[in-house]
Design a protein around this motif. Structure first.
Motif, PDB file in Angstrom:
ATOM      1  N   ARG C 138       0.731  -1.302   0.105  1.00  0.00           N
ATOM      2  CA  ARG C 138      -0.078   0.011   0.041  1.00  0.00           C
ATOM      3  C   ARG C 138       0.840   1.348   0.017  1.00  0.00           C
ATOM      4  NH1 ARG C 138      -3.462   0.294   4.761  1.00  0.00           N
ATOM      5  NH2 ARG C 138      -5.120  -0.897   3.728  1.00  0.00           N
ATOM      6  N   PHE C 139       0.604   2.018  -0.770  1.00  0.00           N
ATOM      7  CA  PHE C 139       1.191   3.594  -0.836  1.00  0.00           C
ATOM      8  C   PHE C 139       0.913   4.203   0.518  1.00  0.00           C
ATOM      9  CE2 PHE C 139       0.578   2.964  -5.605  1.00  0.00           C
ATOM     10  CZ  PHE C 139       1.977   2.696  -5.921  1.00  0.00           C
ATOM     11  N   SER C 140       1.615   5.018   1.230  1.00  0.00           N
ATOM     12  CA  SER C 140       1.360   5.584   2.075  1.00  0.00           C
ATOM     13  C   SER C 140       2.155   6.661   2.735  1.00  0.00           C
ATOM     14  CB  SER C 140       1.601   4.628   3.747  1.00  0.00           C
ATOM     15  OG  SER C 140       2.927   4.167   3.641  1.00  0.00           O
ATOM     16  N   ALA C 141       1.354   7.616   3.439  1.00  0.00           N
ATOM     17  CA  ALA C 141       2.131   8.915   3.978  1.00  0.00           C
ATOM     18  C   ALA C 141       3.318   8.687   4.634  1.00  0.00           C
ATOM     19  CB  ALA C 141       1.128   9.635   4.806  1.00  0.00           C
ATOM     20  N   MET C 142       3.351   7.522   5.180  1.00  0.00           N
ATOM     21  CA  MET C 142       4.470   7.153   6.055  1.00  0.00           C
ATOM     22  C   MET C 142       5.736   6.947   5.369  1.00  0.00           C
ATOM     23  SD  MET C 142       4.608   3.921   8.542  1.00  0.00           S
ATOM     24  CE  MET C 142       4.459   2.677   6.879  1.00  0.00           C
ATOM     25  N   ALA C 143       5.395   6.244   4.193  1.00  0.00           N
ATOM     26  CA  ALA C 143       6.433   6.048   3.020  1.00  0.00           C
ATOM     27  C   ALA C 143       7.003   7.332   2.612  1.00  0.00           C
ATOM     28  CB  ALA C 143       6.041   4.981   1.961  1.00  0.00           C
ATOM     29  N   GLY C 144       5.981   8.124   1.975  1.00  0.00           N
ATOM     30  CA  GLY C 144       6.238   9.544   1.643  1.00  0.00           C
ATOM     31  C   GLY C 144       7.263  10.417   2.770  1.00  0.00           C
ATOM     32  N   GLY C 145       6.755  10.346   4.030  1.00  0.00           N
ATOM     33  CA  GLY C 145       7.560  10.983   4.970  1.00  0.00           C
ATOM     34  C   GLY C 145       9.068  10.476   4.924  1.00  0.00           C
ATOM     35  N   ALA C 146       9.132   9.189   4.857  1.00  0.00           N
ATOM     36  CA  ALA C 146      10.390   8.772   5.208  1.00  0.00           C
ATOM     37  C   ALA C 146      11.328   9.129   3.767  1.00  0.00           C
ATOM     38  CB  ALA C 146      10.299   7.152   5.303  1.00  0.00           C
ATOM     39  N   SER C 147      10.830   9.034   2.634  1.00  0.00           N
ATOM     40  CA  SER C 147      11.642   9.391   1.524  1.00  0.00           C
ATOM     41  C   SER C 147      12.304  10.767   2.115  1.00  0.00           C
ATOM     42  CB  SER C 147      10.778   9.572   0.286  1.00  0.00           C
ATOM     43  OG  SER C 147      10.411   8.248   0.018  1.00  0.00           O
ATOM     44  N   LEU C 148      11.163  11.726   2.290  1.00  0.00           N
ATOM     45  CA  LEU C 148      11.507  13.243   2.604  1.00  0.00           C
ATOM     46  C   LEU C 148      12.653  13.102   3.572  1.00  0.00           C
ATOM     47  CD1 LEU C 148       8.304  15.248   2.096  1.00  0.00           C
ATOM     48  CD2 LEU C 148      10.108  14.412   0.206  1.00  0.00           C
ATOM     49  N   ALA C 149      12.480  12.275   4.690  1.00  0.00           N
ATOM     50  CA  ALA C 149      13.423  12.414   5.744  1.00  0.00           C
ATOM     51  C   ALA C 149      14.737  11.906   5.383  1.00  0.00           C
ATOM     52  CB  ALA C 149      12.845  11.307   6.793  1.00  0.00           C
ATOM     53  N   ILE C 150      14.850  11.060   4.300  1.00  0.00           N
ATOM     54  CA  ILE C 150      16.162  10.444   4.157  1.00  0.00           C
ATOM     55  C   ILE C 150      16.809  11.514   3.329  1.00  0.00           C
ATOM     56  CG2 ILE C 150      17.390   8.816   2.617  1.00  0.00           C
ATOM     57  CD1 ILE C 150      15.184   6.802   3.329  1.00  0.00           C
ATOM     58  N   ILE C 151      16.024  12.310   2.478  1.00  0.00           N
ATOM     59  CA  ILE C 151      16.660  13.624   1.710  1.00  0.00           C
ATOM     60  C   ILE C 151      17.037  14.802   2.838  1.00  0.00           C
ATOM     61  CG2 ILE C 151      16.221  15.377   0.206  1.00  0.00           C
ATOM     62  CD1 ILE C 151      14.250  13.112  -1.071  1.00  0.00           C
ATOM     63  N   MET C 152      16.498  14.739   3.845  1.00  0.00           N
ATOM     64  CA  MET C 152      16.900  15.959   4.913  1.00  0.00           C
ATOM     65  C   MET C 152      17.948  15.427   5.712  1.00  0.00           C
ATOM     66  SD  MET C 152      13.283  17.178   6.814  1.00  0.00           S
ATOM     67  CE  MET C 152      13.481  18.756   7.358  1.00  0.00           C
ATOM     68  N   ILE C 153      18.139  14.272   6.145  1.00  0.00           N
ATOM     69  CA  ILE C 153      19.167  13.871   7.090  1.00  0.00           C
ATOM     70  C   ILE C 153      20.533  14.533   6.798  1.00  0.00           C
ATOM     71  CG2 ILE C 153      20.474  12.000   8.010  1.00  0.00           C
ATOM     72  CD1 ILE C 153      18.075  10.562   8.082  1.00  0.00           C
ATOM     73  N   PRO C 154      21.147  14.242   5.478  1.00  0.00           N
ATOM     74  CA  PRO C 154      22.514  14.754   5.209  1.00  0.00           C
ATOM     75  C   PRO C 154      22.424  16.285   5.147  1.00  0.00           C
ATOM     76  CG  PRO C 154      21.369  13.778   3.310  1.00  0.00           C
ATOM     77  CD  PRO C 154      20.467  13.445   4.258  1.00  0.00           C
ATOM     78  N   ILE C 155      21.338  16.863   4.700  1.00  0.00           N
ATOM     79  CA  ILE C 155      21.498  18.454   4.577  1.00  0.00           C
ATOM     80  C   ILE C 155      21.592  18.874   6.244  1.00  0.00           C
ATOM     81  CG2 ILE C 155      20.542  20.519   3.976  1.00  0.00           C
ATOM     82  CD1 ILE C 155      18.724  18.738   2.104  1.00  0.00           C
ATOM     83  N   VAL C 156      20.685  18.414   7.165  1.00  0.00           N
ATOM     84  CA  VAL C 156      20.741  18.726   8.496  1.00  0.00           C
ATOM     85  C   VAL C 156      21.869  18.368   9.174  1.00  0.00           C
ATOM     86  CG1 VAL C 156      19.358  18.696  10.843  1.00  0.00           C
ATOM     87  CG2 VAL C 156      17.962  18.719   8.660  1.00  0.00           C
ATOM     88  N   ALA C 157      22.466  17.234   9.025  1.00  0.00           N
ATOM     89  CA  ALA C 157      23.621  16.705   9.659  1.00  0.00           C
ATOM     90  C   ALA C 157      24.836  17.774   9.243  1.00  0.00           C
ATOM     91  CB  ALA C 157      24.090  15.373   9.157  1.00  0.00           C
ATOM     92  N   ARG C 158      24.847  18.007   7.725  1.00  0.00           N
ATOM     93  CA  ARG C 158      26.302  18.997   7.591  1.00  0.00           C
ATOM     94  C   ARG C 158      26.055  20.479   8.169  1.00  0.00           C
ATOM     95  NH1 ARG C 158      30.628  16.721   6.820  1.00  0.00           N
ATOM     96  NH2 ARG C 158      30.975  15.242   5.160  1.00  0.00           N
ATOM     97  N   THR C 159      24.824  20.885   7.905  1.00  0.00           N
ATOM     98  CA  THR C 159      24.638  22.342   8.601  1.00  0.00           C
ATOM     99  C   THR C 159      25.037  22.302   9.893  1.00  0.00           C
ATOM    100  OG1 THR C 159      22.886  22.420   7.266  1.00  0.00           O
ATOM    101  CG2 THR C 159      23.267  24.243   8.650  1.00  0.00           C
ATOM    102  N   THR C 160      24.515  21.121  10.841  1.00  0.00           N
ATOM    103  CA  THR C 160      24.906  21.231  12.346  1.00  0.00           C
ATOM    104  C   THR C 160      26.201  20.992  12.426  1.00  0.00           C
ATOM    105  OG1 THR C 160      22.731  19.974  12.540  1.00  0.00           O
ATOM    106  CG2 THR C 160      24.023  19.929  14.520  1.00  0.00           C
ATOM    107  N   GLU C 161      26.883  19.969  11.689  1.00  0.00           N
ATOM    108  CA  GLU C 161      28.319  19.875  11.956  1.00  0.00           C
ATOM    109  C   GLU C 161      28.998  21.236  11.788  1.00  0.00           C
ATOM    110  OE1 GLU C 161      30.188  17.784   8.896  1.00  0.00           O
ATOM    111  OE2 GLU C 161      32.262  17.685   9.802  1.00  0.00           O
ATOM    112  N   GLU C 162      28.794  21.751  10.801  1.00  0.00           N
ATOM    113  CA  GLU C 162      29.650  23.163  10.398  1.00  0.00           C
ATOM    114  C   GLU C 162      29.235  24.227  11.426  1.00  0.00           C
ATOM    115  OE1 GLU C 162      28.404  24.255   6.174  1.00  0.00           O
ATOM    116  OE2 GLU C 162      29.626  22.431   5.667  1.00  0.00           O
ATOM    117  N   LEU C 163      28.112  24.238  12.038  1.00  0.00           N
ATOM    118  CA  LEU C 163      28.080  25.253  12.975  1.00  0.00           C
ATOM    119  C   LEU C 163      28.682  24.916  14.225  1.00  0.00           C
ATOM    120  CD1 LEU C 163      24.221  25.749  12.245  1.00  0.00           C
ATOM    121  CD2 LEU C 163      25.876  27.598  12.359  1.00  0.00           C
ATOM    122  N   LEU C 164      28.597  23.770  14.672  1.00  0.00           N
ATOM    123  CA  LEU C 164      29.086  23.172  15.945  1.00  0.00           C
ATOM    124  C   LEU C 164      30.859  23.534  15.963  1.00  0.00           C
ATOM    125  CD1 LEU C 164      27.161  20.289  17.359  1.00  0.00           C
ATOM    126  CD2 LEU C 164      26.667  22.763  17.442  1.00  0.00           C
TER     127      LEU C 164
END
Lengths: 255, 331, 285
Positions: C138-164
């Motif tokens: 079944r297609f699901s909101a959960m799967a869509g959210g997970a896809s977007l989360a996977i795209i978000m993780i590296p962006i947030v990680a790099r910003t956080t690293e650089e700031l810290l």
């Protein structure tokens, strides 16, 4: 000596960075085949001044200049004068060696000629050798003319930059603390070289090292806080300065 | 096992010297828990990448067991008879990306040189900002614009013009549909320009002022200075930027899907419709019912993943070396 | 001879001037598509952006009117879902990189994070399909959210690293010297001090994923109605724009432009505000 016509004469040079005035009303002149040293504590404007002599100062964003610089009698700041052509007649060597990393040793020397449109192999090769000999570098690099200019040691790189400047045979060579980034041995080699060089070119050199000025120059100008305090024969400046501030500086009381 | 040695670790050892010489690990329980929570999440990130690879392999396995690697060079695509070969998509991806590079590279390098070397600071900031905004626009919006603005313009203006001047080349023959390989390439060119020019600007900025002054002092004109001191010494960095742009072009999906025409054909004409690796997945995956069809599309995805992996790691290496070397040379 | 020289100088000047013009032209050329996209999105979209657009469900073909309310809400839901997973995970990864960022493991992690930013988003969609859609059929909101989360993780990680990494070490030492355990120093002093920067990083990541279409195609799929269930397909703005754009209907094209206008505005506002947020601390310093 004074009866000769100066080859380079600066009249009432004022220079600014944005709204801040860096140097004020400086006038000096240099006779052909002499070495003129500019000394003074850091921030006194000597580097700014030397950069006014080949119109490099105006390359700094927001910088401006007022005054005249006469090269063999004609003003390089005249309205119609192209800074590019000025710089080909007045060479410059910088504080840190800056050979072009993408070019080989030989290409680094030849680049000035190439820019001037000379592309004949024989002429280029000849000039490369001649200039490298003049810069006392030929013996050391003749086997690695094809390796990158940046592969040489720091002292060799600086002499390569001198050779590069000499290749277009400019009548005047400006040197902005050319030895400050080098070790004592390389420094000594460049000082020796200057004695040879002045047979062909007129040298104006900025140095923070008073002994160096005393060793190599014929005339010395002492700069302080953007003004020229004193300009005279080197011997006079170091033995019998007229101004108290010069005396203080050379005896090491400040700076 | 690896010990957590950090900046703050060394700070502790300097303040509490004796303790730390004995134990390099955190003594405090809270610190240990904290470290391991972070570490597990970090391991999770790595597992995600591994999971992507393994899962795609798993799902695409049937296709490899049936067709082997020749799957990627044959050109048949028939979901009904379950005959699959991804040649046309690889061709489409390569061609559309090449068009994009041919258009985008000179323009992007030009923009970067203009912004770092020529433009007054205010103007450079403003234009630089706008170029960054190009990267912020969502792909689907480019696709929409491509369908309704770019494609009609190509159909009525650019393609007829190309056909009448370069029509002797097979590249520019055939009916001007508007949508097709050329349109996809142009859209990609627009979308990768911000990437290429941003990195080029970094590379140019890493070149020391002294290089430029050396050229100026030799009596070089502004342009000669740029070519001598800037462009020549940043060749490998520029190359890295181009490769990174290529990486973006290969994986770009929506805008391409919307304007490329989606036909699994190999045609010499750039006016003809085609399909890329990314666009075929976007188009067919949701409707793929048979396992074989899913496997075929997943195999394309796997190839796309591996290619962008290779491209991006080599590009990053090049850019890293270019920006590091010049910083080192200054010291 | 002299004549020759001046001729050559003239040519050099001409080349210099011409190249300057060419470079300026390149800058102008690159801005044309941007301006054209803006102009068309505004011109075509503005007439259909009205109250109904924000409040109504899509109408079937043939009926005029209707809106994208469910798709708007769907995008908000998906982005929130993605943030729920992606922000903590990304921040944690960034903290690890900045605070424990030595040694082979950390280097490998940094490499993985870089690679993740370059995974084509359609491939991310494939991956979530295999783990979250296939097993449940079944297609699901959960799967869509997970896809977007996977795209978000590296962006947030790099910003956080650089700031810290910008936080000077003496700040950490000051905390440690007070006898505060390291994890509290990291969380309450280091991380909190960089909070505004991390928030801007998250905003940029949101701007990026809000417009993502490819990874939603076969994860969140689409839905013509309201949906609040995690295990059901859900509508989203980008997917709706895509579907309308490739449809043959005038009405739907208009809706697509309106959707694009809303999406572009959202993304630009986020980008502009992060820019302003980032500039402020620098100018006061």
């Amino acid at each position: 000596m004074t009866n000769l016509n100066p080859i380079l004469e600066a009249r009432q040079i004022n220079a600014w960075f944005g709204g801040t005035q860096a140097i004020r009303d400086i006038s000096i002149s240099a006779q052909p085949n002499t070495v003129t040293a500019l000394i003074g504590p850091s921030g006194c404007g000597k580097s700014t001044f030397i950069r006014c002599l080949n119109r490099m100062h105006e390359e700094v964003p927001g910088a401006s200049v007022k005054g005249q610089v006469l090269l063999s009698g004609s003003n390089i700041y005249d309205g119609g004068v192209d800074p590019v052509s000025v710089r080909r007649k007045i060479g410059m060597v910088f504080q840190k060696p800056n050979p072009f990393p993408a070019l080989s040793v030989a290409e680094n020397v030849a680049v000035g000629l190439r820019l001037a449109g000379i592309s004949k192999r024989s002429v280029l090769n000849e000039t490369v050798e001649k200039s490298l000999r003049q810069a006392a570098l030929w013996e050391e690099v003749k086997d690695k003319l094809r390796s990158p200019g940046t592969s040489l040691s720091g002292g060799q790189q600086q002499r390569l930059c001198i050779a590069r400047a000499l290749a277009v045979s400019p009548p005047v060579l400006l040197m902005d603390e050319p030895t400050s980034a080098l070790d004592p041995i390389s420094t000594a080699r460049i000082e020796e070289l200057l004695n040879e060089l002045k047979k062909q070119v007129t040298v104006v050199i900025v140095t923070h090292n008073m002994q160096q000025a005393a060793r190599i120059s014929d005339r010395t100008a002492f700069f302080l806080l953007g003004e020229m305090v004193e300009f005279d024969e080197t011997a006079t400046i170091f033995t019998n300065p007229k101004d108290r501030r010069t005396e203080h500086y050379i005896t090491g009381r400040f700076g | 096992m690896e010990l957590p040695q950090t900046l703050s670790m060394s700070a502790v050892s300097s303040t509490l010297g004796i303790f730390e010489r004995k134990k390099k690990r955190d003594v405090h329980l809270g610190d240990r828990i904290f470290f391991w929570v972070l570490r597990l999440l970090a391991i999770g990130v790595m597992l995600l990448l591994l999971g992507i690879t393994l899962n795609l392999l798993r799902v695409s396995f049937p296709i490899f067991s049936k067709f082997g690697l020749s799957y990627f060079v044959t050109n048949t695509w028939n979901p009904v008879t379950e005959k699959f070969g991804a040649g046309a998509f690889i061709y489409g991806t390569v061609v559309s990306s090449l068009i994009a590079l041919v258009i985008s590279v000179p323009i992007s390098i030009g923009v970067s040189v203009f912004l770092t070397e020529l433009a007054p600071r205010r103007l450079a900031e403003a234009v630089g900002f706008l170029v960054e905004m190009l990267a912020a626009i969502p792909s689907v919006v480019y696709g929409l614009w491509g369908i309704f603005v770019l494609a009609p313009w190509l159909r009525t203006t650019l393609q007829p013009a190309l056909a009448s001047t370069f029509g002797f080349l097979p590249l520019f023959q055939g009916p001007p549909y508007g949508i097709g390989m050329l349109t996809a390439g142009i859209i990609l060119a627009i979308m990768i320009s911000p990437t290429i020019s941003a990195i080029c600007r970094e590379v140019f900025k890493a070149i020391s002022l002294q290089q430029r002054e050396a050229a100026l002092a030799l009596g070089a004109t502004r342009w000669e200075t740029i070519s001598l001191a800037v462009l020549k010494s940043s060749a490998s960095g520029i190359f890295g930027a181009v490769i990174l742009g290529l990486g973006r072009a290969l994986g770009e999906t929506m805008a391409v899907t919307m304007v490329i025409g989606n036909r699994a054909d190999i045609s010499a004409s750039l006016f003809a419709p085609g399909q890329t690796m990314a666009s075929v997945i976007a188009n067919e995956y949701a409707e793929a019912t048979s396992d074989m069809h899913l496997a075929a599309l997943s195999a394309v995805g796997l190839a796309l993943f591996l290619v962008s992996f290779l491209i991006n790691s080599s590009a990053r290496f090049l850019v890293w070396r270019a920006t590091r070397k010049s910083k080192g040379a200054r010291a | 001879m002299n004549e020759d020289l001046s001729l050559r100088d003239f040519r050099r000047k001409l080349i210099n001037w011409a190249m300057g013009a060419v470079l300026a032209l390149a800058a102008a050329l690159v801005l044309i598509p941007l301006l054209s996209v803006f102009a068309y999105v505004v011109k075509q979209g503005i007439s259909s952006v009205n109250w109904n657009f924000f409040t109504q469900l899509p109408k079937p073909v043939g009926e005029t009117g209707g809106g994208m309310a469910n798709a708007l809400l769907g995008t908000i839901e998906l982005v929130l879902l993605a943030m729920l997973v992606g922000v903590p995970w990304g921040v944690a990864t960034g903290v690890y990189l900045a605070e424990y960022g030595r040694g082979k493991f950390a280097r490998a992690l940094g490499f993985c994070v870089d690679l993740m930013t370059s995974v084509p988003s359609i491939v991310v969609g494939l991956f979530t399909y295999t783990i979250l859609v296939m097993p449940f059929k079944r297609f699901s909101a959960m799967a869509g959210g997970a896809s977007l989360a996977i795209i978000m993780i590296p962006i947030v990680a790099r910003t956080t690293e650089e700031l810290l990494k910008l936080v000077p070490n003496h700040i950490r030492e000051a905390g440690l010297a007070l006898g505060i355990p390291r994890w509290k120093v990291t969380l309450w002093i280091v991380l909190r001090g960089s909070m505004s920067g991390i928030i801007t990083g998250v905003m940029l990541a949101v701007a990026r994923v809000a417009g993502e279409t490819a990874p939603l195609l076969f994860t969140a799929f689409n839905n013509s109605y309201w949906s609040f269930k995690l295990d059901q397909p859900i509508a989203s703005l980008p997917i709706q724009i895509y579907n309308y754009a490739i449809s043959p209907f005038e009405d739907w094209h208009r809706q697509a432009w309106a959707g694009a206008l809303v999406l572009v505005c959202f993304v630009l506002v986020l980008n502009l505000s992060t820019r302003i947020l980032m500039r402020q601390p620098r100018s006061t310093r």
